[in-house]
Design a protein around this motif. Structure first.
Motif, PDB file in Angstrom:
ATOM      1  N   UNK A  62      58.380 -60.795   9.814  1.00  0.00           N
ATOM      2  CA  UNK A  62      57.221 -60.462   8.989  1.00  0.00           C
ATOM      3  C   UNK A  62      55.945 -60.366   9.831  1.00  0.00           C
ATOM      4  N   UNK A  63      55.053 -59.450   9.429  1.00  0.00           N
ATOM      5  CA  UNK A  63      53.820 -59.185  10.181  1.00  0.00           C
ATOM      6  C   UNK A  63      53.012 -60.464  10.435  1.00  0.00           C
ATOM      7  N   UNK A  64      52.726 -61.226   9.371  1.00  0.00           N
ATOM      8  CA  UNK A  64      51.922 -62.443   9.533  1.00  0.00           C
ATOM      9  C   UNK A  64      52.575 -63.448  10.447  1.00  0.00           C
ATOM     10  N   UNK A  65      53.878 -63.654  10.275  1.00  0.00           N
ATOM     11  CA  UNK A  65      54.600 -64.596  11.129  1.00  0.00           C
ATOM     12  C   UNK A  65      54.607 -64.117  12.580  1.00  0.00           C
ATOM     13  N   UNK A  66      54.744 -62.799  12.782  1.00  0.00           N
ATOM     14  CA  UNK A  66      54.752 -62.254  14.148  1.00  0.00           C
ATOM     15  C   UNK A  66      53.435 -62.532  14.859  1.00  0.00           C
ATOM     16  N   UNK A  67      52.338 -62.329  14.148  1.00  0.00           N
ATOM     17  CA  UNK A  67      51.021 -62.599  14.747  1.00  0.00           C
ATOM     18  C   UNK A  67      50.877 -64.085  15.055  1.00  0.00           C
ATOM     19  N   UNK A  68      51.267 -64.937  14.097  1.00  0.00           N
ATOM     20  CA  UNK A  68      51.154 -66.388  14.304  1.00  0.00           C
ATOM     21  C   UNK A  68      52.006 -66.848  15.477  1.00  0.00           C
ATOM     22  N   UNK A  69      53.230 -66.349  15.551  1.00  0.00           N
ATOM     23  CA  UNK A  69      54.130 -66.736  16.648  1.00  0.00           C
ATOM     24  C   UNK A  69      53.583 -66.242  17.974  1.00  0.00           C
ATOM     25  N   UNK A  70      53.092 -64.997  18.005  1.00  0.00           N
ATOM     26  CA  UNK A  70      52.516 -64.479  19.240  1.00  0.00           C
ATOM     27  C   UNK A  70      51.349 -65.317  19.712  1.00  0.00           C
ATOM     28  N   UNK A  71      50.466 -65.675  18.780  1.00  0.00           N
ATOM     29  CA  UNK A  71      49.260 -66.432  19.130  1.00  0.00           C
ATOM     30  C   UNK A  71      49.596 -67.872  19.523  1.00  0.00           C
ATOM     31  N   UNK A  72      50.219 -68.589  18.603  1.00  0.00           N
ATOM     32  CA  UNK A  72      50.490 -70.013  18.856  1.00  0.00           C
ATOM     33  C   UNK A  72      51.542 -70.177  19.945  1.00  0.00           C
ATOM     34  N   UNK A  73      52.557 -69.315  19.938  1.00  0.00           N
ATOM     35  CA  UNK A  73      53.589 -69.409  20.969  1.00  0.00           C
ATOM     36  C   UNK A  73      53.016 -69.240  22.363  1.00  0.00           C
ATOM     37  N   UNK A  74      52.089 -68.299  22.521  1.00  0.00           N
ATOM     38  CA  UNK A  74      51.445 -68.102  23.824  1.00  0.00           C
ATOM     39  C   UNK A  74      50.657 -69.347  24.216  1.00  0.00           C
ATOM     40  N   UNK A  75      49.946 -69.936  23.273  1.00  0.00           N
ATOM     41  CA  UNK A  75      49.178 -71.150  23.570  1.00  0.00           C
ATOM     42  C   UNK A  75      50.093 -72.297  23.996  1.00  0.00           C
ATOM     43  N   UNK A  76      51.212 -72.478  23.283  1.00  0.00           N
ATOM     44  CA  UNK A  76      52.133 -73.567  23.634  1.00  0.00           C
ATOM     45  C   UNK A  76      52.754 -73.338  25.009  1.00  0.00           C
ATOM     46  N   UNK A  77      53.100 -72.090  25.299  1.00  0.00           N
ATOM     47  CA  UNK A  77      53.659 -71.792  26.623  1.00  0.00           C
ATOM     48  C   UNK A  77      52.641 -72.076  27.722  1.00  0.00           C
ATOM     49  N   UNK A  78      51.386 -71.733  27.479  1.00  0.00           N
ATOM     50  CA  UNK A  78      50.340 -72.017  28.472  1.00  0.00           C
ATOM     51  C   UNK A  78      50.228 -73.523  28.676  1.00  0.00           C
TER      52      UNK A  78
END
Length: 198
Positions: A81-97
């Motif tokens: 889903x669009x909203x989940x994709x944006x959230x995962x992209x944003x938060x996932x990138x932060x967690x990986x950093x």
């Protein structure tokens, strides 16, 4: 930038526990779904301001924006889903950093010392409604968890994203989708390893 990243950036200036706590408090407010009103301790209050200044710079960073936007687009093409994709992209990138920044023992010690102040009335942290209780519960959970070394692992980050989003009906992802996002997280982590110094 996630809370551990904020602790690291705060340590560039000051490793004192009240300052580092303040630098993480806005994230703790979001995590506990509470509204932070401020803090009476000037060191904590200054840390809160540092958090916002750091976010202003970080969220305009080309590396962060490009990795998370590309991730959201890729995940949406996979059927998430669009909203989940944006959230995962944003938060996932932060967690990986955070996972790439987590190896400095002095920062880990400052982070753990700051967690010891969660709920300490001398810090004068003020919350709307029952925010103080939610904050205290979060602090206990974070203290028990310790330094989030598992952020180094894309698989662990995928499971963390599931836990973060599970109680948000518009953003929640299934267990099948958790497995599906791991390859993107692995590629994003490799990209961040290359680009993080910038």
């Amino acid at each position: 930038m996630n809370f551990f990243g904020h602790a690291l950036v705060a340590c560039w200036v000051d490793r004192s526990a009240p300052w580092v706590l303040g630098s993480m408090l806005p994230d703790f407010a979001s995590m506990s779904r509470a509204r932070l009103l401020g803090a009476d301790d000037p060191r904590v209050s200054a840390g809160i301001e540092w958090h916002h200044a750091t976010d202003d710079v970080f969220h305009r960073s080309a590396t962060f924006v490009e990795v998370y936007v590309a991730g959201g687009e890729e995940l949406e093409r996979q059927g998430i889903d669009h909203g989940a994709s944006i959230a995962i992209g944003h938060v996932g990138t932060e967690l990986l950093i955070d996972g790439l920044l987590i190896d400095d023992p002095a920062v880990a010690a400052a982070y753990l010392a700051a967690l010891e102040l969660v709920g300490d009335p001398s810090m004068g942290v003020r919350w709307h409604g029952d925010g103080a209780n939610r904050y205290r519960v979060l602090g206990e959970r974070l203290r028990q968890y310790g330094v989030p070394y598992d952020y180094r692992s894309p698989v662990a980050v995928a499971h963390r994203l599931h836990r973060i989003l599970v109680n948000r009906p518009r953003l929640a992802i299934t267990q099948d989708e958790v497995r599906a996002i791991v390859p993107w997280l692995e590629r994003a982590r490799a990209e961040l390893v290359r680009r993080l110094p910038a």
